[in-house]
Motif scaffolding. Structure first.
Motif, PDB file in Angstrom:
ATOM      1  N   PHE A   4       0.849  -1.212   0.198  1.00 42.60           N
ATOM      2  CA  PHE A   4      -0.122  -0.180  -0.435  1.00 42.60           C
ATOM      3  C   PHE A   4       0.733   1.417  -0.432  1.00 42.60           C
ATOM      4  O   PHE A   4       0.225   2.187  -0.748  1.00 42.60           O
ATOM      5  CB  PHE A   4      -1.066   0.138   1.383  1.00 42.60           C
ATOM      6  N   ASN A   5       2.112   1.294   0.528  1.00 43.59           N
ATOM      7  CA  ASN A   5       2.644   1.819   0.793  1.00 43.59           C
ATOM      8  C   ASN A   5       3.293   2.287  -0.346  1.00 43.59           C
ATOM      9  O   ASN A   5       4.117   3.825  -0.911  1.00 43.59           O
ATOM     10  CB  ASN A   5       3.901   2.355   1.938  1.00 43.59           C
ATOM     11  N   GLU A   6       4.105   1.337  -0.913  1.00 42.11           N
ATOM     12  CA  GLU A   6       4.743   1.545  -2.228  1.00 42.11           C
ATOM     13  C   GLU A   6       3.467   2.190  -3.378  1.00 42.11           C
ATOM     14  O   GLU A   6       3.996   2.997  -4.336  1.00 42.11           O
ATOM     15  CB  GLU A   6       5.090   0.521  -2.660  1.00 42.11           C
ATOM     16  N   TYR A 169      -5.669   4.371   2.416  1.00 44.06           N
ATOM     17  CA  TYR A 169      -4.411   4.382   3.107  1.00 44.06           C
ATOM     18  C   TYR A 169      -4.975   5.253   4.361  1.00 44.06           C
ATOM     19  O   TYR A 169      -3.713   4.927   5.421  1.00 44.06           O
ATOM     20  CB  TYR A 169      -3.724   5.330   2.081  1.00 44.06           C
ATOM     21  N   LEU A 170      -4.986   6.457   4.517  1.00 41.42           N
ATOM     22  CA  LEU A 170      -4.635   6.887   6.468  1.00 41.42           C
ATOM     23  C   LEU A 170      -6.536   5.932   7.264  1.00 41.42           C
ATOM     24  O   LEU A 170      -5.506   6.073   8.424  1.00 41.42           O
ATOM     25  CB  LEU A 170      -6.306   8.645   6.202  1.00 41.42           C
ATOM     26  N   ASN A 171      -7.147   5.489   6.640  1.00 43.15           N
ATOM     27  CA  ASN A 171      -8.041   4.753   7.154  1.00 43.15           C
ATOM     28  C   ASN A 171      -6.921   3.345   7.989  1.00 43.15           C
ATOM     29  O   ASN A 171      -7.652   3.461   8.988  1.00 43.15           O
ATOM     30  CB  ASN A 171      -9.366   4.384   6.316  1.00 43.15           C
ATOM     31  N   ASN A 172      -6.542   2.670   6.734  1.00 45.42           N
ATOM     32  CA  ASN A 172      -5.282   2.017   7.648  1.00 45.42           C
ATOM     33  C   ASN A 172      -4.306   2.222   8.320  1.00 45.42           C
ATOM     34  O   ASN A 172      -4.059   1.589   9.058  1.00 45.42           O
ATOM     35  CB  ASN A 172      -4.903   1.106   6.200  1.00 45.42           C
ATOM     36  N   MET A 173      -4.351   3.446   8.287  1.00 48.23           N
ATOM     37  CA  MET A 173      -2.900   3.968   8.773  1.00 48.23           C
ATOM     38  C   MET A 173      -3.440   4.025  10.240  1.00 48.23           C
ATOM     39  O   MET A 173      -2.932   3.565  11.429  1.00 48.23           O
ATOM     40  CB  MET A 173      -2.226   4.925   8.368  1.00 48.23           C
ATOM     41  N   LEU A 174      -4.408   4.491   9.989  1.00 44.76           N
ATOM     42  CA  LEU A 174      -5.344   4.373  11.773  1.00 44.76           C
ATOM     43  C   LEU A 174      -5.909   3.095  12.930  1.00 44.76           C
ATOM     44  O   LEU A 174      -5.657   3.241  13.750  1.00 44.76           O
ATOM     45  CB  LEU A 174      -6.890   5.683  12.062  1.00 44.76           C
ATOM     46  N   TYR A 175      -5.729   2.960  11.570  1.00 42.45           N
ATOM     47  CA  TYR A 175      -6.688   1.007  12.377  1.00 42.45           C
ATOM     48  C   TYR A 175      -5.300   0.355  12.849  1.00 42.45           C
ATOM     49  O   TYR A 175      -5.699   0.397  13.941  1.00 42.45           O
ATOM     50  CB  TYR A 175      -7.235   0.275  11.505  1.00 42.45           C
ATOM     51  N   PHE A 176      -4.613   1.136  12.468  1.00 44.42           N
ATOM     52  CA  PHE A 176      -2.657  -0.194  12.510  1.00 44.42           C
ATOM     53  C   PHE A 176      -2.959   0.741  13.870  1.00 44.42           C
ATOM     54  O   PHE A 176      -2.373   0.042  15.183  1.00 44.42           O
ATOM     55  CB  PHE A 176      -1.612  -0.267  12.260  1.00 44.42           C
TER      56      PHE A 176
END
Length: 235
Positions: A4-6, A169-176
């Motif tokens: 995802f980051n890539e 992507y932001l949602n995944n960052m916050l969930y992590f």
């Protein structure tokens, strides 16, 4: 998450990427901080570390807050900070949609031009014995300095794809970050409870030693009195 980051980096490096709304430099002087703590105490310095780092980061700035956890909510509300949303009792098993709901407030504030930066403060879990408070800048998006290993072709334009995919992507960052914070909380809670148990056991051992000494002293005194009494009767 690495893939995802890539993809995000590749999108950000595309020629027309800067036309995406997430590259906007809002002309306001307010920053938004998402601060994650626990709902309860008895977890060592977990909450204190997060709050201390947040206060240091926000010193001298005009800020809005989005708090996750009762400890952050109660600390900053009592001190008059401007909070746009407060979340408590997320629980030990948060779901992805909790992160989506929380992040929506931050994305809307940024899109509406109410804040210039969105930053996340949470505790990153490395191992049961290592956890560190981290500060991540989520918005606005900036072009990465390093290049990616391979090229992607996007249809439609990269900026359109970025507008669609970056919120996810932001949602995944916050969930992590929420999951990492919960893992860190319980690691520090276990450590705190282990220390408390050891301290209690040491105290019990000291009290047991004191009790044994007093009991031995009383027994010795009683024996002495009995022997003295017996000797007196012989006379």
């Amino acid at each position: 998450m690495n893939k995802f980051n890539e993809v995000i980096k590749t999108l950000a490096l595309s020629q027309d990427a800067e036309s995406s709304i997430y590259f906007n430099k809002n002309k306001v002087d307010t920053d938004l901080y998402i601060i994650i703590t626990s709902d309860s105490g008895l977890c060592g310095s977990y909450n204190a570390n997060v709050i201390k780092r947040a206060v240091e980061e926000m010193e001298g700035k005009k800020v809005k807050l989005l708090t996750v956890g009762e400890k952050a909510r109660s600390y900053f509300v009592r001190r008059g900070y401007d909070t746009i949303a407060e979340y408590v009792e997320v629980g030990d098993y948060p779901v992805y949609w909790d992160a989506v709901d929380i992040m929506k407030h931050a994305i809307d504030a940024y899109k509406n031009g109410e804040v210039r930066n969105v930053k996340l403060i949470y505790t990153k879990f490395y191992s049961p014995v290592k956890q560190e408070v981290e500060v991540l800048r989520l918005l606005p998006l900036e072009k990465p300095m390093e290049k990616v290993n391979r090229e992607f072709e996007f249809e439609p334009r990269a900026s359109k794809v970025l507008d669609y995919i970056f919120p996810k992507y932001l949602n995944n960052m916050l969930y992590f970050a929420i999951l990492s914070s919960i893992a860190s909380e319980y690691a520090m809670r276990m450590s705190a409870m282990d220390s408390a148990t050891k301290n209690a056991q040491e105290l019990l051992n000291k009290l047991q030693t004191m009790y044994n000494r007093l009991r031995q002293s009383n027994i010795t005194q009683e024996i002495t009195e009995i022997v003295s009494g017996a000797e007196a009767l012989k006379e």
